[in-house]
Design a protein around this motif. Structure first.
Motif, PDB file in Angstrom:
ATOM      1  N   ARG A 121      12.973   2.323  -9.619  1.00 32.65           N
ATOM      2  CA  ARG A 121      14.334   2.702  -9.991  1.00 32.65           C
ATOM      3  C   ARG A 121      15.001   3.412  -8.819  1.00 32.65           C
ATOM      4  N   THR A 122      16.218   2.974  -8.523  1.00 33.79           N
ATOM      5  CA  THR A 122      16.982   3.660  -7.485  1.00 33.79           C
ATOM      6  C   THR A 122      17.513   4.975  -8.067  1.00 33.79           C
ATOM      7  N   ARG A 123      18.026   5.818  -7.210  1.00 31.21           N
ATOM      8  CA  ARG A 123      18.610   7.080  -7.684  1.00 31.21           C
ATOM      9  C   ARG A 123      19.763   6.826  -8.649  1.00 31.21           C
ATOM     10  N   ARG A 128       6.873  10.680  -8.182  1.00 32.97           N
ATOM     11  CA  ARG A 128       6.436  10.726  -9.568  1.00 32.97           C
ATOM     12  C   ARG A 128       7.488  10.075 -10.438  1.00 32.97           C
ATOM     13  N   ASP A 129       7.156   8.924 -10.956  1.00 31.60           N
ATOM     14  CA  ASP A 129       8.045   8.243 -11.888  1.00 31.60           C
ATOM     15  C   ASP A 129       7.178   7.632 -12.975  1.00 31.60           C
ATOM     16  N   THR A 130       7.689   7.545 -14.170  1.00 34.43           N
ATOM     17  CA  THR A 130       6.896   7.050 -15.289  1.00 34.43           C
ATOM     18  C   THR A 130       7.579   5.864 -15.949  1.00 34.43           C
ATOM     19  N   ASN A 131       6.802   5.147 -16.722  1.00 35.55           N
ATOM     20  CA  ASN A 131       7.308   3.992 -17.458  1.00 35.55           C
ATOM     21  C   ASN A 131       7.974   2.958 -16.551  1.00 35.55           C
ATOM     22  N   LEU A 132       7.375   2.764 -15.378  1.00 34.87           N
ATOM     23  CA  LEU A 132       7.845   1.707 -14.485  1.00 34.87           C
ATOM     24  C   LEU A 132       7.302   0.380 -14.980  1.00 34.87           C
ATOM     25  N   LYS A 133       8.139  -0.639 -14.997  1.00 34.79           N
ATOM     26  CA  LYS A 133       7.711  -1.959 -15.453  1.00 34.79           C
ATOM     27  C   LYS A 133       6.918  -2.639 -14.343  1.00 34.79           C
ATOM     28  N   LEU A 174      14.272   7.359  -3.062  1.00 32.99           N
ATOM     29  CA  LEU A 174      13.868   8.762  -2.967  1.00 32.99           C
ATOM     30  C   LEU A 174      15.077   9.682  -2.907  1.00 32.99           C
ATOM     31  N   SER A 175      14.931  10.841  -3.506  1.00 33.89           N
ATOM     32  CA  SER A 175      16.005  11.837  -3.422  1.00 33.89           C
ATOM     33  C   SER A 175      16.069  12.347  -1.998  1.00 33.89           C
ATOM     34  N   SER A 176      17.175  12.923  -1.646  1.00 33.88           N
ATOM     35  CA  SER A 176      17.332  13.421  -0.275  1.00 33.88           C
ATOM     36  C   SER A 176      16.292  14.496   0.041  1.00 33.88           C
ATOM     37  N   LYS A 177      15.794  15.194  -0.984  1.00 37.50           N
ATOM     38  CA  LYS A 177      14.763  16.216  -0.752  1.00 37.50           C
ATOM     39  C   LYS A 177      13.432  15.560  -0.382  1.00 37.50           C
ATOM     40  N   GLY A 198      19.673   4.584 -10.868  1.00 37.37           N
ATOM     41  CA  GLY A 198      19.099   4.070 -12.101  1.00 37.37           C
ATOM     42  C   GLY A 198      18.963   2.562 -12.157  1.00 37.37           C
ATOM     43  N   LEU A 199      19.264   1.882 -11.059  1.00 35.92           N
ATOM     44  CA  LEU A 199      19.165   0.426 -11.017  1.00 35.92           C
ATOM     45  C   LEU A 199      17.741  -0.004 -10.655  1.00 35.92           C
ATOM     46  N   PRO A 200      17.264  -1.125 -11.237  1.00 40.00           N
ATOM     47  CA  PRO A 200      15.915  -1.588 -10.877  1.00 40.00           C
ATOM     48  C   PRO A 200      15.902  -2.243  -9.500  1.00 40.00           C
ATOM     49  N   MET A 201      14.849  -1.978  -8.751  1.00 44.61           N
ATOM     50  CA  MET A 201      14.603  -2.646  -7.477  1.00 44.61           C
ATOM     51  C   MET A 201      13.213  -3.271  -7.604  1.00 44.61           C
ATOM     52  N   VAL A 202      13.154  -4.575  -7.761  1.00 48.72           N
ATOM     53  CA  VAL A 202      11.887  -5.263  -7.993  1.00 48.72           C
ATOM     54  C   VAL A 202      11.215  -5.555  -6.660  1.00 48.72           C
ATOM     55  N   VAL A 203       9.945  -5.131  -6.554  1.00 46.76           N
ATOM     56  CA  VAL A 203       9.183  -5.279  -5.316  1.00 46.76           C
ATOM     57  C   VAL A 203       7.896  -6.038  -5.636  1.00 46.76           C
ATOM     58  N   THR A 204       7.584  -7.047  -4.818  1.00 44.70           N
ATOM     59  CA  THR A 204       6.354  -7.806  -5.001  1.00 44.70           C
ATOM     60  C   THR A 204       5.297  -7.321  -4.015  1.00 44.70           C
ATOM     61  N   GLY A 205       4.043  -7.513  -4.393  1.00 45.42           N
ATOM     62  CA  GLY A 205       2.954  -7.085  -3.518  1.00 45.42           C
ATOM     63  C   GLY A 205       1.608  -7.544  -4.035  1.00 45.42           C
ATOM     64  N   ARG A 206       0.565  -6.886  -3.537  1.00 46.56           N
ATOM     65  CA  ARG A 206      -0.808  -7.203  -3.918  1.00 46.56           C
ATOM     66  C   ARG A 206      -1.615  -5.918  -4.053  1.00 46.56           C
ATOM     67  N   VAL A 207      -2.636  -5.980  -4.886  1.00 48.35           N
ATOM     68  CA  VAL A 207      -3.548  -4.846  -5.047  1.00 48.35           C
ATOM     69  C   VAL A 207      -4.464  -4.782  -3.829  1.00 48.35           C
TER      70      VAL A 207
END
Length: 142
Positions: A97-99, A48-53, A137-140, A101-110
């Motif tokens: 976003r990594t734990r 669950r993350d919000t406001n992802l670009k 992901l958090s360790s949990k 707080g850094l962006p990790m940009v991932v490309t893909g398709r719908v």
């Protein structure tokens, strides 16, 4: 999966228009109605993350730049909530976003787009390359 400064430049629209309690309620509804499908079929974790670009490269050549909310995540795909319909095969880019707080940009398709209610759609994205979930992901969760 690299840092991509181009995703940071232009403003992004929030088309979901959901407050925190509305969003949490929607996530709970999805959890009940899809009871484990994502975790079983796609080997996804709750994410669950919000406001992802998010950028969608539309078939006509335009770019749509939205803020989206994630629901689930796996190493090969993820499910997000968007405020618009997306056609299968639409090329996408999303900044996770990594734990740290850094962006990790991932490309893909719908892969699929399912109407949930009002303007909200649940979209399954397939990544172009597998990603390492450890920095995200958090360790949990991992």
């Amino acid at each position: 999966m690299t840092k991509d400064p181009s995703i940071e430049i232009v403003p992004f629209q929030d088309l979901l228009l959901l407050g925190e309690s509305e969003r949490n309620s929607l996530f709970n509804e999805l959890d009940k109605s899809h009871s484990g499908n994502a975790t079983q079929v796609y080997n996804h974790k709750v994410f669950r993350d919000t406001n992802l670009k998010f950028v969608a490269y539309q078939p006509g050549g335009t770019q749509s730049r939205w803020l989206v909310a994630s629901w689930t995540l796996g190493s090969t795909s993820m499910q997000i909530l968007t405020g618009r319909f997306l056609h299968e095969g639409t090329i996408t880019k999303i900044a996770l976003r990594t734990r740290a707080g850094l962006p990790m940009v991932v490309t893909g398709r719908v892969v699929s787009c399912e109407h949930v209610r009002a303007q909200i759609h649940l979209v399954l994205l397939k990544f172009d390359k597998d990603i390492d979930l450890t920095p995200i992901l958090s360790s949990k969760s991992a």
